[in-house]
Scaffold this motif. Structure first.
Motif, PDB file in Angstrom:
ATOM      1  N   ALA A 249      63.644  15.084  12.703  1.00 36.40           N
ATOM      2  CA  ALA A 249      62.675  15.955  13.368  1.00 36.40           C
ATOM      3  C   ALA A 249      63.439  17.029  14.136  1.00 36.40           C
ATOM      4  CB  ALA A 249      61.770  15.173  14.307  1.00 36.40           C
ATOM      5  N   VAL A 250      62.746  18.131  14.423  1.00 28.17           N
ATOM      6  CA  VAL A 250      63.390  19.266  15.094  1.00 28.17           C
ATOM      7  C   VAL A 250      62.537  19.700  16.280  1.00 28.17           C
ATOM      8  CG1 VAL A 250      63.921  21.737  14.877  1.00 28.17           C
ATOM      9  CG2 VAL A 250      64.633  20.145  13.077  1.00 28.17           C
TER      10      VAL A 250
ATOM     11  N   GLU B 276      59.923  37.956  10.494  1.00 29.49           N
ATOM     12  CA  GLU B 276      59.418  37.280   9.297  1.00 29.49           C
ATOM     13  C   GLU B 276      60.438  36.267   8.771  1.00 29.49           C
ATOM     14  OE1 GLU B 276      56.530  40.721   7.367  1.00 29.49           O
ATOM     15  OE2 GLU B 276      58.680  40.735   6.929  1.00 29.49           O
ATOM     16  N   GLU B 277      61.715  36.620   8.855  1.00 29.47           N
ATOM     17  CA  GLU B 277      62.762  35.676   8.443  1.00 29.47           C
ATOM     18  C   GLU B 277      62.710  34.420   9.314  1.00 29.47           C
ATOM     19  OE1 GLU B 277      65.225  35.772   6.154  1.00 29.47           O
ATOM     20  OE2 GLU B 277      64.916  37.759   5.288  1.00 29.47           O
ATOM     21  N   PHE B 278      62.489  34.625  10.594  1.00 30.83           N
ATOM     22  CA  PHE B 278      62.381  33.509  11.542  1.00 30.83           C
ATOM     23  C   PHE B 278      61.209  32.616  11.146  1.00 30.83           C
ATOM     24  CE2 PHE B 278      61.350  32.480  16.262  1.00 30.83           C
ATOM     25  CZ  PHE B 278      61.962  31.240  16.148  1.00 30.83           C
ATOM     26  N   TYR B 279      60.050  33.230  10.895  1.00 30.50           N
ATOM     27  CA  TYR B 279      58.859  32.467  10.499  1.00 30.50           C
ATOM     28  C   TYR B 279      59.117  31.661   9.224  1.00 30.50           C
ATOM     29  CZ  TYR B 279      54.495  31.671   8.020  1.00 30.50           C
ATOM     30  OH  TYR B 279      53.486  31.090   7.283  1.00 30.50           O
ATOM     31  N   LEU B 280      59.687  32.313   8.217  1.00 29.06           N
ATOM     32  CA  LEU B 280      59.887  31.634   6.931  1.00 29.06           C
ATOM     33  C   LEU B 280      60.820  30.439   7.068  1.00 29.06           C
ATOM     34  CD1 LEU B 280      60.201  34.787   4.645  1.00 29.06           C
ATOM     35  CD2 LEU B 280      58.311  33.146   4.688  1.00 29.06           C
ATOM     36  N   ALA B 281      61.860  30.576   7.889  1.00 30.09           N
ATOM     37  CA  ALA B 281      62.801  29.465   8.078  1.00 30.09           C
ATOM     38  C   ALA B 281      62.128  28.291   8.787  1.00 30.09           C
ATOM     39  CB  ALA B 281      64.017  29.943   8.872  1.00 30.09           C
ATOM     40  N   VAL B 282      61.311  28.589   9.800  1.00 37.01           N
ATOM     41  CA  VAL B 282      60.615  27.518  10.525  1.00 37.01           C
ATOM     42  C   VAL B 282      59.556  26.883   9.626  1.00 37.01           C
ATOM     43  CG1 VAL B 282      59.138  26.983  12.510  1.00 37.01           C
ATOM     44  CG2 VAL B 282      61.054  28.582  12.767  1.00 37.01           C
ATOM     45  N   ASN B 283      58.848  27.725   8.870  1.00 35.81           N
ATOM     46  CA  ASN B 283      57.805  27.203   7.987  1.00 35.81           C
ATOM     47  C   ASN B 283      58.409  26.254   6.944  1.00 35.81           C
ATOM     48  OD1 ASN B 283      55.013  27.180   7.184  1.00 35.81           O
ATOM     49  ND2 ASN B 283      55.604  28.405   5.403  1.00 35.81           N
ATOM     50  N   ARG B 284      59.549  26.632   6.387  1.00 33.55           N
ATOM     51  CA  ARG B 284      60.197  25.772   5.389  1.00 33.55           C
ATOM     52  C   ARG B 284      60.633  24.449   6.021  1.00 33.55           C
ATOM     53  NH1 ARG B 284      65.269  27.299   1.387  1.00 33.55           N
ATOM     54  NH2 ARG B 284      65.530  25.201   0.506  1.00 33.55           N
ATOM     55  N   THR B 285      61.179  24.526   7.205  1.00 31.30           N
ATOM     56  CA  THR B 285      61.621  23.302   7.880  1.00 31.30           C
ATOM     57  C   THR B 285      60.432  22.403   8.200  1.00 31.30           C
ATOM     58  OG1 THR B 285      63.457  24.550   8.853  1.00 31.30           O
ATOM     59  CG2 THR B 285      62.946  22.412   9.836  1.00 31.30           C
ATOM     60  N   ALA B 286      59.330  23.022   8.660  1.00 32.05           N
ATOM     61  CA  ALA B 286      58.142  22.232   9.018  1.00 32.05           C
ATOM     62  C   ALA B 286      57.512  21.572   7.797  1.00 32.05           C
ATOM     63  CB  ALA B 286      57.120  23.125   9.716  1.00 32.05           C
ATOM     64  N   SER B 287      57.795  22.101   6.601  1.00 29.31           N
ATOM     65  CA  SER B 287      57.265  21.476   5.383  1.00 29.31           C
ATOM     66  C   SER B 287      58.066  20.240   4.996  1.00 29.31           C
ATOM     67  CB  SER B 287      57.279  22.481   4.228  1.00 29.31           C
ATOM     68  OG  SER B 287      58.606  22.773   3.820  1.00 29.31           O
ATOM     69  N   GLU B 288      59.245  20.062   5.623  1.00 25.50           N
ATOM     70  CA  GLU B 288      60.099  18.938   5.261  1.00 25.50           C
ATOM     71  C   GLU B 288      60.212  17.883   6.361  1.00 25.50           C
ATOM     72  OE1 GLU B 288      63.896  20.266   3.841  1.00 25.50           O
ATOM     73  OE2 GLU B 288      63.037  21.885   2.622  1.00 25.50           O
TER      74      GLU B 288
ATOM     75  N   TYR C 145      56.440  34.476  18.918  1.00 29.85           N
ATOM     76  CA  TYR C 145      55.360  33.530  18.617  1.00 29.85           C
ATOM     77  C   TYR C 145      55.166  33.398  17.118  1.00 29.85           C
ATOM     78  CZ  TYR C 145      50.930  31.057  18.969  1.00 29.85           C
ATOM     79  OH  TYR C 145      49.939  30.123  18.855  1.00 29.85           O
ATOM     80  N   TYR C 146      55.333  34.525  16.397  1.00 28.71           N
ATOM     81  CA  TYR C 146      55.219  34.499  14.943  1.00 28.71           C
ATOM     82  C   TYR C 146      56.140  33.425  14.357  1.00 28.71           C
ATOM     83  CZ  TYR C 146      54.751  36.746  10.297  1.00 28.71           C
ATOM     84  OH  TYR C 146      54.477  37.028   8.981  1.00 28.71           O
ATOM     85  N   GLY C 147      57.342  33.340  14.904  1.00 29.37           N
ATOM     86  CA  GLY C 147      58.306  32.386  14.384  1.00 29.37           C
ATOM     87  C   GLY C 147      57.936  30.929  14.609  1.00 29.37           C
ATOM     88  N   ILE C 148      57.289  30.632  15.722  1.00 27.53           N
ATOM     89  CA  ILE C 148      57.012  29.222  16.030  1.00 27.53           C
ATOM     90  C   ILE C 148      55.628  28.779  15.572  1.00 27.53           C
ATOM     91  CG2 ILE C 148      58.530  29.326  18.038  1.00 27.53           C
ATOM     92  CD1 ILE C 148      55.981  29.180  19.801  1.00 27.53           C
TER      93      ILE C 148
END
Length: 309
Positions: free
Chosen positions: A69-70, A85-97, A113-116
């Motif tokens: 967990a992170v 957007e890069e920040f969002y995509l990285a967090v979104n990918r991590t949250a999917s795993e 906020y977009y990132g989190i």
């Protein structure tokens, strides 16, 4: 001296920001075989350097079999749209795993906020600031006014090539705004008590208010965020987990690489001034920059700012 200066940083700092190794400092609270919760920190704007550092940390967490967990610890007013957007995509990918819990240490506004927003939960302090959903664009006013005159100098391959206008910028910003609001509604729609239009107004909210309107989930501190991340993981039982903190931290400098052979002048605070050669050759620069940021321009000379409202 007639030369102009551009603030840059030393090559050493560039190398450190890009290639700094990820260091995981374990703070064991259980046995050696216990799973871990990783705490990854972003303090500062969502600049390329800061986001790249966090992306590397998140990638390391995803590929480390001991990390289950992170906790994403954030204090950021946002920044350029593309790196946000890069920040969002990285967090979104991590949250999917694996479970991701965001802890807003101070501010998570606009691009911050977009990132989190893909996080499973958002923990705030009463004094935290979250929200500011919206986009601005900044462009040199002189370029917009002179764009037609430039047609006398350059031959374009098409009528819209290298052309900018206020109407065009406004259309672009509306597209980015719809995407931003749509992303927030997709991830937080079930929690939000605000309408889409109210979200799009761009207000910021203190922590207590944010937990009431759905921008955040609960009031707490880092320890609560860690406990929530562990509780959300199917692979962690009770308090049988370790906590590891990412060690390198995000770079907070805007990095400009100094060209080979360029003349430089060393300034204070590890800043290098790049001396531009005096020549008459034509140069090109990015005409506009889109920002998802909470703040006001520090210097608006010779520039125009178009908001989405």
């Amino acid at each position: 001296m007639t030369a102009s200066y551009v603030i840059a940083v030393t090559l050493a700092l560039v190398i450190a920001a890009i290639f700094a190794p990820v260091i995981w400092n374990g703070v064991p609270s259980g046995g050696d075989d216990d799973p871990s919760v990783a705490v990854i920190t972003l303090r500062g704007g969502t600049t390329d350097a800061n986001v790249n550092a966090v992306k590397q940390d998140l990638r390391e967490a995803r590929t480390n079999e001991s990390i289950e967990a992170v906790v994403l610890r954030v204090d950021s007013p946002g920044g350029p749209v593309d790196s946000s957007e890069e920040f969002y995509l990285a967090v979104n990918r991590t949250a999917s795993e694996m479970p991701v819990v965001a802890y807003v240490e101070g501010t998570a506004a606009s691009g911050g906020y977009y990132g989190i927003v893909p996080a499973d939960e958002i923990v705030v302090k009463p004094s935290s600031n979250v929200g500011s959903i919206g986009v601005i664009v900044q462009a040199p006013l002189s370029l917009i006014e002179q764009v037609e005159q430039q047609g006398e100098t350059f031959v374009r391959s098409g009528p819209d090539k290298a052309q900018i206008s206020k109407d065009g910028l406004r259309e672009d910003i509306e597209v980015l705004q719809r995407s931003f609001v749509g992303t927030v509604m997709r991830h937080r729609g079930e929690q939000l008590t605000l309408s889409r239009e109210e979200v799009a107004n761009g207000n910021t909210y203190l922590g207590a208010q944010a937990t009431q309107n759905g921008f955040a989930d609960r009031i707490g501190d880092t320890e609560l965020a860690i406990e929530r991340a562990a509780a959300l993981s199917d692979d962690i039982e009770g308090d049988g987990y370790d906590v590891v903190y990412q060690g390198s931290g995000g770079a907070e400098f805007n990095v400009i690489i100094v060209p080979a052979g360029a003349e430089t002048v060393q300034g204070a605070n590890n800043v290098t001034y790049l001396v531009h050669p005096d020549d008459s050759e034509t140069t090109f620069r990015e005409p506009v920059k889109y920002y998802a940021v909470w703040g006001i321009p520090a210097d608006d000379n010779n520039a125009t700012v178009i908001r989405n409202d």
